[in-house]
Design a protein around this motif. Sequence first.
Motif, PDB file in Angstrom:
ATOM      1  N   ILE A  30       3.668  -7.362   5.377  1.00 37.96           N
ATOM      2  CA  ILE A  30       3.715  -6.010   4.822  1.00 37.96           C
ATOM      3  C   ILE A  30       3.250  -6.056   3.373  1.00 37.96           C
ATOM      4  N   ILE A  31       2.443  -5.056   2.974  1.00 40.26           N
ATOM      5  CA  ILE A  31       2.083  -4.864   1.574  1.00 40.26           C
ATOM      6  C   ILE A  31       2.821  -3.634   1.082  1.00 40.26           C
ATOM      7  N   ALA A  32       3.635  -3.812   0.044  1.00 39.34           N
ATOM      8  CA  ALA A  32       4.446  -2.727  -0.487  1.00 39.34           C
ATOM      9  C   ALA A  32       4.087  -2.481  -1.942  1.00 39.34           C
ATOM     10  N   GLY A  33       4.357  -1.242  -2.411  1.00 38.67           N
ATOM     11  CA  GLY A  33       4.115  -0.968  -3.813  1.00 38.67           C
ATOM     12  C   GLY A  33       3.881   0.504  -4.087  1.00 38.67           C
ATOM     13  N   TYR A  34       3.591   0.791  -5.341  1.00 33.65           N
ATOM     14  CA  TYR A  34       3.207   2.134  -5.772  1.00 33.65           C
ATOM     15  C   TYR A  34       1.922   2.519  -5.040  1.00 33.65           C
ATOM     16  N   THR A  35       1.852   3.748  -4.568  1.00 39.36           N
ATOM     17  CA  THR A  35       0.751   4.189  -3.714  1.00 39.36           C
ATOM     18  C   THR A  35      -0.617   3.852  -4.297  1.00 39.36           C
ATOM     19  N   VAL A  36      -0.820   4.113  -5.582  1.00 36.36           N
ATOM     20  CA  VAL A  36      -2.119   3.869  -6.215  1.00 36.36           C
ATOM     21  C   VAL A  36      -2.509   2.399  -6.127  1.00 36.36           C
ATOM     22  N   TYR A  37      -1.535   1.494  -6.321  1.00 35.58           N
ATOM     23  CA  TYR A  37      -1.835   0.069  -6.318  1.00 35.58           C
ATOM     24  C   TYR A  37      -2.051  -0.464  -4.910  1.00 35.58           C
ATOM     25  N   VAL A  38      -1.288   0.030  -3.962  1.00 30.12           N
ATOM     26  CA  VAL A  38      -1.506  -0.385  -2.568  1.00 30.12           C
ATOM     27  C   VAL A  38      -2.891   0.070  -2.098  1.00 30.12           C
ATOM     28  N   ASP A  39      -3.295   1.266  -2.516  1.00 28.65           N
ATOM     29  CA  ASP A  39      -4.609   1.770  -2.116  1.00 28.65           C
ATOM     30  C   ASP A  39      -5.742   0.896  -2.650  1.00 28.65           C
ATOM     31  N   LEU A  40      -5.511   0.196  -3.766  1.00 26.53           N
ATOM     32  CA  LEU A  40      -6.545  -0.671  -4.323  1.00 26.53           C
ATOM     33  C   LEU A  40      -6.843  -1.877  -3.429  1.00 26.53           C
ATOM     34  N   VAL A  41      -5.868  -2.281  -2.623  1.00 27.83           N
ATOM     35  CA  VAL A  41      -6.052  -3.476  -1.788  1.00 27.83           C
ATOM     36  C   VAL A  41      -6.016  -3.175  -0.291  1.00 27.83           C
ATOM     37  N   ARG A  42      -5.658  -1.961   0.065  1.00 25.28           N
ATOM     38  CA  ARG A  42      -5.474  -1.616   1.483  1.00 25.28           C
ATOM     39  C   ARG A  42      -6.716  -1.921   2.319  1.00 25.28           C
ATOM     40  N   SER A  43      -7.898  -1.550   1.803  1.00 27.31           N
ATOM     41  CA  SER A  43      -9.124  -1.729   2.591  1.00 27.31           C
ATOM     42  C   SER A  43      -9.495  -3.203   2.758  1.00 27.31           C
ATOM     43  N   GLN A  44      -8.997  -4.056   1.843  1.00 29.14           N
ATOM     44  CA  GLN A  44      -9.303  -5.481   1.934  1.00 29.14           C
ATOM     45  C   GLN A  44      -8.431  -6.195   2.962  1.00 29.14           C
ATOM     46  N   PHE A  45      -7.301  -5.567   3.318  1.00 29.44           N
ATOM     47  CA  PHE A  45      -6.369  -6.166   4.279  1.00 29.44           C
ATOM     48  C   PHE A  45      -5.970  -5.098   5.305  1.00 29.44           C
ATOM     49  N   PRO A  46      -6.939  -4.599   6.078  1.00 29.70           N
ATOM     50  CA  PRO A  46      -6.686  -3.455   6.961  1.00 29.70           C
ATOM     51  C   PRO A  46      -5.683  -3.736   8.066  1.00 29.70           C
ATOM     52  N   GLN A  47      -5.452  -5.011   8.361  1.00 28.71           N
ATOM     53  CA  GLN A  47      -4.539  -5.350   9.450  1.00 28.71           C
ATOM     54  C   GLN A  47      -3.078  -5.332   9.009  1.00 28.71           C
ATOM     55  N   LYS A  48      -2.822  -5.179   7.714  1.00 29.68           N
ATOM     56  CA  LYS A  48      -1.453  -5.252   7.211  1.00 29.68           C
ATOM     57  C   LYS A  48      -0.754  -3.891   7.257  1.00 29.68           C
ATOM     58  N   ALA A  49       0.534  -3.911   7.574  1.00 30.32           N
ATOM     59  CA  ALA A  49       1.344  -2.703   7.429  1.00 30.32           C
ATOM     60  C   ALA A  49       1.561  -2.443   5.939  1.00 30.32           C
TER      61      ALA A  49
END
Length: 243
Positions: A30-49
């Motif tokens: 799981i990747i957790a955090g403030y929405t803006v910061y999670v969005d910075l890495v979300r596309s690089q790890f699309p398989q992660k919740a």
Amino acid sequence: MGKIFVVGIGPGNRLDMTARAVAALEQSDIIAGYTVYVDLVRSQFPQKACLTTPMRQEADRCRAALEQAAGGQTVALVCSGDAGVYGMAGLVYELSDQYPPVEIEVVAGVTAACSGAALLGAPLVHDFAVISLSDLLTPWETIEKRLDAAGMADFCICLYNPASKKRTDHLQRACDILLRYRSPSAAAGIVKNIGRNGEQARVMTLLELREETVDMFTTVFIGNSSTTLKNGRMVTPRGYRDV
């Protein structure tokens, strides 16, 4: 036993993340955090919740990560810059004794003082102080004392969180304090959106800085009495004798 990586992702661009930070994100469920910061890495790890919270819900964010880790998950709690510099590392440790034991590993990142300084030249080559102008958690009177002490001691200064929609005059007030100890023509600079779309870096005088429009995604730099502008870059001498 579950695990939390408290990960500093630097400015957010993958090129600015450390190899250790990337590895921690890859290992996590799981990747957790403030929405803006999670969005910075979300596309690089699309398989992660992903588990996100809005701004000013830091404690809720840490508790959610701890709950997931207590349930056996591996969680990457991401922070912009470095997790231990105005980040979540301390709060995770503070709250951790309220949950079943989990492993906590803090993963260092490139804080804005370093990434912003690189864009401006070499403003932090000598002793420097980093001060946040946000008074959400620190009384403004305390911030003023720290600014005054740093100015009197002739530190190079890096300012985080210089303004927000509710704090429109904090940078002006900080500059007024520093103008007691610095010339109006002292070297200064700002960097906006470090490592992201819209990145800007500009040098100026301290007096010009006082009138600048800044926001929470701006990092401010004020040189010491020896800092100069060379070819459009801030340069603070270290004091080498043979130069």
